[in-house]
Design an enzyme around this catalytic site. Structure first.
Site, PDB file in Angstrom:
ATOM      1  N   ASP A  76      59.684  56.631   6.011  1.00 11.30           N
ATOM      2  CA  ASP A  76      60.323  56.241   7.277  1.00 11.30           C
ATOM      3  C   ASP A  76      61.790  55.927   7.020  1.00 11.30           C
ATOM      4  O   ASP A  76      62.110  55.071   6.186  1.00 11.30           O
ATOM      5  CB  ASP A  76      59.598  54.995   7.803  1.00 11.30           C
ATOM      6  CG  ASP A  76      59.779  54.809   9.293  1.00 11.30           C
ATOM      7  OD1 ASP A  76      60.245  55.742   9.967  1.00 11.30           O
ATOM      8  OD2 ASP A  76      59.429  53.718   9.783  1.00 11.30           O
ATOM      9  N   LYS A  82      60.245  60.455   8.685  1.00 14.19           N
ATOM     10  CA  LYS A  82      60.174  60.173  10.121  1.00 14.19           C
ATOM     11  C   LYS A  82      61.460  59.466  10.526  1.00 14.19           C
ATOM     12  O   LYS A  82      61.996  58.666   9.744  1.00 14.19           O
ATOM     13  CB  LYS A  82      58.964  59.277  10.424  1.00 14.19           C
ATOM     14  CG  LYS A  82      58.902  58.778  11.864  1.00 14.19           C
ATOM     15  CD  LYS A  82      57.629  58.025  12.158  1.00 14.19           C
ATOM     16  CE  LYS A  82      57.690  56.549  11.893  1.00 14.19           C
ATOM     17  NZ  LYS A  82      58.781  55.823  12.589  1.00 14.19           N
ATOM     18  N   GLU A  96      63.571  57.826  14.276  1.00  9.97           N
ATOM     19  CA  GLU A  96      63.377  57.428  15.669  1.00  9.97           C
ATOM     20  C   GLU A  96      64.412  58.071  16.592  1.00  9.97           C
ATOM     21  O   GLU A  96      65.582  58.187  16.218  1.00  9.97           O
ATOM     22  CB  GLU A  96      63.489  55.896  15.795  1.00  9.97           C
ATOM     23  CG  GLU A  96      62.426  55.153  15.009  1.00  9.97           C
ATOM     24  CD  GLU A  96      62.518  53.639  15.155  1.00  9.97           C
ATOM     25  OE1 GLU A  96      63.339  53.150  15.966  1.00  9.97           O
ATOM     26  OE2 GLU A  96      61.761  52.947  14.447  1.00  9.97           O
ATOM     27  N   ASP A 133      59.104  51.423   8.106  1.00  8.60           N
ATOM     28  CA  ASP A 133      60.068  50.335   7.918  1.00  8.60           C
ATOM     29  C   ASP A 133      59.530  49.049   8.548  1.00  8.60           C
ATOM     30  O   ASP A 133      60.148  47.995   8.448  1.00  8.60           O
ATOM     31  CB  ASP A 133      61.462  50.718   8.450  1.00  8.60           C
ATOM     32  CG  ASP A 133      61.518  50.877   9.951  1.00  8.60           C
ATOM     33  OD1 ASP A 133      60.438  50.946  10.585  1.00  8.60           O
ATOM     34  OD2 ASP A 133      62.635  50.937  10.501  1.00  8.60           O
ATOM     35  N   SER A 134      58.328  49.133   9.165  1.00  9.74           N
ATOM     36  CA  SER A 134      57.619  47.917   9.584  1.00  9.74           C
ATOM     37  C   SER A 134      57.354  47.028   8.374  1.00  9.74           C
ATOM     38  O   SER A 134      56.999  45.853   8.537  1.00  9.74           O
ATOM     39  CB  SER A 134      56.303  48.270  10.286  1.00  9.74           C
ATOM     40  OG  SER A 134      55.535  49.160   9.516  1.00  9.74           O
ATOM     41  N   GLU A 168      54.988  55.985  20.718  1.00  8.10           N
ATOM     42  CA  GLU A 168      54.571  54.575  20.605  1.00  8.10           C
ATOM     43  C   GLU A 168      54.642  53.873  21.964  1.00  8.10           C
ATOM     44  O   GLU A 168      55.672  53.889  22.647  1.00  8.10           O
ATOM     45  CB  GLU A 168      55.492  53.854  19.603  1.00  8.10           C
ATOM     46  CG  GLU A 168      55.144  52.375  19.459  1.00  8.10           C
ATOM     47  CD  GLU A 168      55.772  51.717  18.235  1.00  8.10           C
ATOM     48  OE1 GLU A 168      56.409  52.412  17.413  1.00  8.10           O
ATOM     49  OE2 GLU A 168      55.606  50.486  18.103  1.00  8.10           O
TER      50      GLU A 168
END
Ligand code: KIV
Length: 282
Positions: free
Chosen positions: A84, A114, A116, A45-46, A183
């Protein structure tokens, strides 16, 4: 080369073979990554910051992610690709998390998803895993909750935050994640988690002693200009190459130096025949 499966990534951890992966959001970048032999690709999602020009990842939607996952799958049909989950697609309930994870698999042909977080998303990871979908965890600097971290800041650099990250990592593994990305934490913590956990532990900005490395394509290729995190190594300068190419093109167009003979389609009849045709209309 045959497409890797989850068993390959587990074997790579056992054998001490490092996994190299990057983010990609579009067809050509995915194609180049596959041609280079990349082990896996994250459609992160970056994309919100690198590709869509938002100040952070929060506005990215499921529809954005699915469209870019589909493009990346078309560019890299033989590569393990991770979808993501964007902010809002799994925070609300286990049911929403499963529903949206299913969309990544059905609509965009992803290999896994993925998300978070640690202890607080353990029930989401379990629910998605129970639906038969592989989950990668993401701990440390988690951009979707960077507001709570006080910005895009490294963590796990003191005993208190390191302890809570160890608890998170254990919870992620216990919930059924097949791997975890760490990260921007102290490298000693990454090395410890890599030994402690049975699942592959990957780093982005978290040191070398782990099962593999991720970089954001926009950072490593020199495309993203807003800022470059300390952990990034820049392997190319696409921004400079692009600006220079655009400048040269503008100058050649203005001077009439482009296009030349090699860039046009030559006539098939004689010039006289063409002149006759033009005379009819003069
Ligand atoms: O979206 C992404 O690219 C990510 C990385 C920052 C790890 O989640």
């Amino acid at each position: 080369m045959a497409k890797k499966s989850v068993l390959d990534f587990i074997k790579m951890k056992k054998d001490g073979e490092k996994t190299a992966w990057v983010t990609a959001y579009d067809f050509p970048t995915a194609m180049f990554a596959e041609q280079a032999g990349m082990d896996m690709i994250l459609v992160g999602d970056s994309m919100g910051m690198v590709l869509l020009g938002y100040k952070d990842t929060m506005p990215v939607t499921m529809e954005d992610c699915l469209a870019h996952c589909k493009a990346v799958r078309r560019g890299a049909p033989k590569t393990w690709i991770i979808g993501d989950m964007p902010f809002g697609s799994y925070q609300t309930s286990d049911e929403d998390a499963v529903r949206n994870a299913v969309r990544f698999m059905k609509e965009a042909d992803m290999d896994c998803i993925k998300l978070e977080g640690g202890v607080r998303v353990a029930s989401r990871i379990k629910a998605i895993n129970d639906a038969g979908i592989l989950v990668m965890g993401h701990l440390g600097l988690t951009p979707q909750s960077s507001g709570q971290l006080g910005g895009f800041k490294a963590t796990g650099r003191d005993v208190k935050t390191a302890r809570s990250l160890i608890e998170d990592a254990l919870a992620v593994q216990e919930a059924g994640a097949y791997s975890v990305l760490i990260e921007a934490v102290a490298p000693e913590l990454t090395a410890f988690l890599t030994k402690k956990l049975d699942i592959p532990v990957y780093s982005i900005g978290a040191g070398v002693e782990c099962d593999g490395q991720l970089l954001i394509c926009g950072d490593m290729l020199g495309q993203f200009q807003a800022f470059t995190p300390k952990f990034v190594k820049v392997y190319a300068n696409i921004a400079e190459t692009s600006v220079n190419a655009f400048k040269q093109y503008i100058s050649e167009v203005k001077k009439g130096e482009f296009p030349t003979e090699e860039h046009v389609y030559p006539r098939k009849d004689s010039l006289e025949d063409f002149e006759k045709l033009f005379d009819e209309y003069r």
